[in-house]
Structure formats: C-alpha cells, structure tokens
Design a protein around this motif. Sequence first.
Motif, PDB file in Angstrom:
ATOM      1  N   ARG A  33     -29.167  27.629 -20.022  1.00  0.00           N
ATOM      2  CA  ARG A  33     -30.289  28.559 -19.869  1.00  0.00           C
ATOM      3  C   ARG A  33     -30.934  28.776 -21.240  1.00  0.00           C
ATOM      4  O   ARG A  33     -30.203  28.812 -22.248  1.00  0.00           O
ATOM      5  N   PRO A  34     -32.256  28.966 -21.312  1.00  0.00           N
ATOM      6  CA  PRO A  34     -33.232  28.829 -20.218  1.00  0.00           C
ATOM      7  C   PRO A  34     -33.530  27.353 -19.952  1.00  0.00           C
ATOM      8  O   PRO A  34     -33.350  26.508 -20.821  1.00  0.00           O
ATOM      9  N   GLN A  35     -33.976  27.056 -18.748  1.00  0.00           N
ATOM     10  CA  GLN A  35     -34.271  25.676 -18.369  1.00  0.00           C
ATOM     11  C   GLN A  35     -35.774  25.430 -18.444  1.00  0.00           C
ATOM     12  O   GLN A  35     -36.560  26.121 -17.807  1.00  0.00           O
ATOM     13  N   ARG A  36     -36.136  24.452 -19.267  1.00  0.00           N
ATOM     14  CA  ARG A  36     -37.536  24.035 -19.402  1.00  0.00           C
ATOM     15  C   ARG A  36     -37.569  22.517 -19.515  1.00  0.00           C
ATOM     16  O   ARG A  36     -36.544  21.872 -19.711  1.00  0.00           O
ATOM     17  N   THR A  37     -38.782  21.981 -19.450  1.00  0.00           N
ATOM     18  CA  THR A  37     -38.928  20.532 -19.581  1.00  0.00           C
ATOM     19  C   THR A  37     -38.940  20.117 -21.041  1.00  0.00           C
ATOM     20  O   THR A  37     -38.325  19.119 -21.439  1.00  0.00           O
ATOM     21  N   ILE A  38     -39.655  20.886 -21.854  1.00  0.00           N
ATOM     22  CA  ILE A  38     -39.795  20.587 -23.282  1.00  0.00           C
ATOM     23  C   ILE A  38     -39.372  21.818 -24.090  1.00  0.00           C
ATOM     24  O   ILE A  38     -39.716  22.959 -23.750  1.00  0.00           O
ATOM     25  N   TYR A  39     -38.655  21.536 -25.203  1.00  0.00           N
ATOM     26  CA  TYR A  39     -38.240  22.597 -26.134  1.00  0.00           C
ATOM     27  C   TYR A  39     -38.761  22.241 -27.511  1.00  0.00           C
ATOM     28  O   TYR A  39     -38.899  21.055 -27.864  1.00  0.00           O
ATOM     29  N   HIS A  40     -39.058  23.277 -28.282  1.00  0.00           N
ATOM     30  CA  HIS A  40     -39.622  23.060 -29.614  1.00  0.00           C
ATOM     31  C   HIS A  40     -38.584  23.351 -30.708  1.00  0.00           C
ATOM     32  O   HIS A  40     -37.530  23.925 -30.437  1.00  0.00           O
ATOM     33  N   ASP A  41     -38.933  22.938 -31.923  1.00  0.00           N
ATOM     34  CA  ASP A  41     -38.045  23.093 -33.076  1.00  0.00           C
ATOM     35  C   ASP A  41     -37.578  24.558 -33.205  1.00  0.00           C
ATOM     36  O   ASP A  41     -38.383  25.481 -33.247  1.00  0.00           O
ATOM     37  N   GLY A  42     -36.251  24.761 -33.267  1.00  0.00           N
ATOM     38  CA  GLY A  42     -35.699  26.114 -33.407  1.00  0.00           C
ATOM     39  C   GLY A  42     -35.332  26.781 -32.100  1.00  0.00           C
ATOM     40  O   GLY A  42     -34.675  27.836 -32.108  1.00  0.00           O
ATOM     41  N   ASP A  43     -35.758  26.203 -30.959  1.00  0.00           N
ATOM     42  CA  ASP A  43     -35.402  26.802 -29.669  1.00  0.00           C
ATOM     43  C   ASP A  43     -33.889  26.687 -29.442  1.00  0.00           C
ATOM     44  O   ASP A  43     -33.250  25.696 -29.828  1.00  0.00           O
ATOM     45  N   LEU A  44     -33.334  27.688 -28.779  1.00  0.00           N
ATOM     46  CA  LEU A  44     -31.905  27.730 -28.485  1.00  0.00           C
ATOM     47  C   LEU A  44     -31.678  27.725 -26.981  1.00  0.00           C
ATOM     48  O   LEU A  44     -32.469  28.303 -26.226  1.00  0.00           O
ATOM     49  N   ILE A  45     -30.611  27.072 -26.564  1.00  0.00           N
ATOM     50  CA  ILE A  45     -30.182  27.163 -25.172  1.00  0.00           C
ATOM     51  C   ILE A  45     -28.698  27.522 -25.151  1.00  0.00           C
ATOM     52  O   ILE A  45     -27.946  27.171 -26.064  1.00  0.00           O
ATOM     53  N   ARG A  46     -28.283  28.265 -24.115  1.00  0.00           N
ATOM     54  CA  ARG A  46     -26.894  28.689 -23.988  1.00  0.00           C
ATOM     55  C   ARG A  46     -26.216  27.820 -22.922  1.00  0.00           C
ATOM     56  O   ARG A  46     -26.743  27.642 -21.827  1.00  0.00           O
ATOM     57  N   ILE A  47     -25.026  27.305 -23.254  1.00  0.00           N
ATOM     58  CA  ILE A  47     -24.301  26.391 -22.381  1.00  0.00           C
ATOM     59  C   ILE A  47     -23.278  27.158 -21.539  1.00  0.00           C
ATOM     60  O   ILE A  47     -22.557  28.021 -22.049  1.00  0.00           O
ATOM     61  N   GLN A  48     -23.208  26.837 -20.260  1.00  0.00           N
ATOM     62  CA  GLN A  48     -22.208  27.403 -19.365  1.00  0.00           C
ATOM     63  C   GLN A  48     -21.481  26.249 -18.679  1.00  0.00           C
ATOM     64  O   GLN A  48     -22.061  25.553 -17.853  1.00  0.00           O
ATOM     65  N   CYS A  49     -20.208  26.037 -19.039  1.00  0.00           N
ATOM     66  CA  CYS A  49     -19.440  24.931 -18.455  1.00  0.00           C
ATOM     67  C   CYS A  49     -18.837  25.349 -17.117  1.00  0.00           C
ATOM     68  O   CYS A  49     -18.584  26.531 -16.867  1.00  0.00           O
ATOM     69  N   ASP A  50     -18.624  24.336 -16.262  1.00  0.00           N
ATOM     70  CA  ASP A  50     -18.001  24.583 -14.968  1.00  0.00           C
ATOM     71  C   ASP A  50     -16.541  24.978 -15.150  1.00  0.00           C
ATOM     72  O   ASP A  50     -15.948  24.779 -16.224  1.00  0.00           O
ATOM     73  N   SER A  51     -15.945  25.508 -14.086  1.00  0.00           N
ATOM     74  CA  SER A  51     -14.536  25.892 -14.129  1.00  0.00           C
ATOM     75  C   SER A  51     -13.663  24.677 -14.428  1.00  0.00           C
ATOM     76  O   SER A  51     -13.858  23.605 -13.845  1.00  0.00           O
ATOM     77  N   GLY A  52     -12.710  24.843 -15.349  1.00  0.00           N
ATOM     78  CA  GLY A  52     -11.845  23.734 -15.737  1.00  0.00           C
ATOM     79  C   GLY A  52     -12.396  22.924 -16.884  1.00  0.00           C
ATOM     80  O   GLY A  52     -11.769  21.949 -17.295  1.00  0.00           O
ATOM     81  N   PHE A  53     -13.576  23.327 -17.412  1.00  0.00           N
ATOM     82  CA  PHE A  53     -14.200  22.618 -18.527  1.00  0.00           C
ATOM     83  C   PHE A  53     -14.567  23.632 -19.621  1.00  0.00           C
ATOM     84  O   PHE A  53     -14.808  24.806 -19.350  1.00  0.00           O
TER      85      PHE A  53
END
Length: 241
Positions: free
Chosen positions: A31-51
């Motif tokens: 999150r957040p989900q977009r098509t294009i991200y620019h320099d400095g943009d951050l996304i947060r990762i959420q792994c599935d259970s067991g990962f």
Amino acid sequence: MREFSFSHIIYGLFSLEITCNSPRIPNGTFRPQRTIYHDGDLIRIQCDSGFTFEPDNGEKVVECTKNGWSPPPKCISNAGKCRAHTEIENAEIIEDTTKKYLNGEKINYQCNDGFDIYGSAAVTCTQNKWSRLPRCVDVRCSSPPEIENGEIASVIKAKYLPQEKVHYRCNTSYTLLGTPFITCLKNHWTETPRCAGIITDLHHVELKLELEMNLLLLHWLFHVTLKKFCHIEKAFSIFYC
C-alpha cells in the motif's frame, strides 16, 4: 527576463523524471497501490501468513529511487526458521546479530547484575520455535537492618548486589561487638553486630567489688571480733557474749 544558457537547454532536453513501476511481490501485497511512483515515494509491504518481509527494516517500507525500489521488496517463507528472539525480563542476549534463526541455531541469554539465571542460558531454534526460555531471579538484598544503640555508616539503598557491604558504628559510650560490617549474600545479609553499653558494664563491676568488700568485712567480724569477745560452742553452733 531569465536567461538560459546552452547547458540549461541541453539538461532540460535530456533529463528524465525518476519513476518506478508497481512492484510484483509474490506472497505479499503493498500500500498504496498505483501504476506509477515517483522518486522518494514509499510503499508499505504486507507479507502473507507464513512469510516475512526481507530485509526487515522495522517499518517494512521500500522507497522509489533512481535505481528502482530500495531495498528490493521480498516476502520470504518462515519455514525452517524461528522468529526474532523473545525478550526475557532482567536479561539480555549475548552477541545478537540476526533477525531470523534457522533450526539448530542458538542464542545465549545473560541476566543483569543482581539476578541469577535459572534454566539453560542457551535456547535453540527447533521446529520453528524456541526451546524453553530461562528466567532471571532477583538475588539482591533489601535495605540492611538497624541495630540498637548504633547506626548504619554506609549509604542506605533500596537494593544491594551480592557481596556489597554495609558498615555500622555505635553511639557514644557503646562499643561494637562483632564485625563492623555485614555482607549481602543471595537475598540475605550476614550476621549483624551489636552495640554493648560501656557504662552499664562498669556499673556491674562496681557492684561486684562492693559485694566482695562486704563479704570480706563479715569474714573479719566473725573471725576477729566474735572469737575475741564471745564463747562459741561448736557442737550446737551457738555462741555467747
């Protein structure tokens, strides 16, 4: 009017905006989900259970840079691994350098000063979980006891470490019997000294001397005065004057 040099024009024609495409993360989402991200943009990762997100930077975020996503987002299987160590109250881990541990790997705990470890100091990652954790037991001593006709000469604290000492002194006209200090052992103190009254002891000596003088006087009266002036009949323990 602002003037532009040839170098400014060339830079404007050939400079490109830094962008990142939406990443593909098997066994995870972001999150957040977009098509294009620019320099400095951050996304947060959420792994599935067991990962688990790797590398685990605490925040579980990655940044869009000129070299792409940094760090590269990956969700790694937890199979055959133990999660980060469990915290133990009043203890710390010796040489803890990893976040995940493979089966068979060990970590060693060490209790803080004033605490003894009960159980094995080493715990092992076995079948994706840790073996039984040790515990740290408080072996410090509480505040030292006070003594009659005396006082504590050391700094008084709420807790003392094993082998710490506390010194005593007696009030004026009292003498200290025993060692002038006590030592903290595990949860208890060694025997405390006591203060004996010098004045009281001298008084007892004076009374004893006075009694001995009276006995000597009675002895003299019997053997000198009575024998000289009185007739004594030994058979009946009777004397006449």
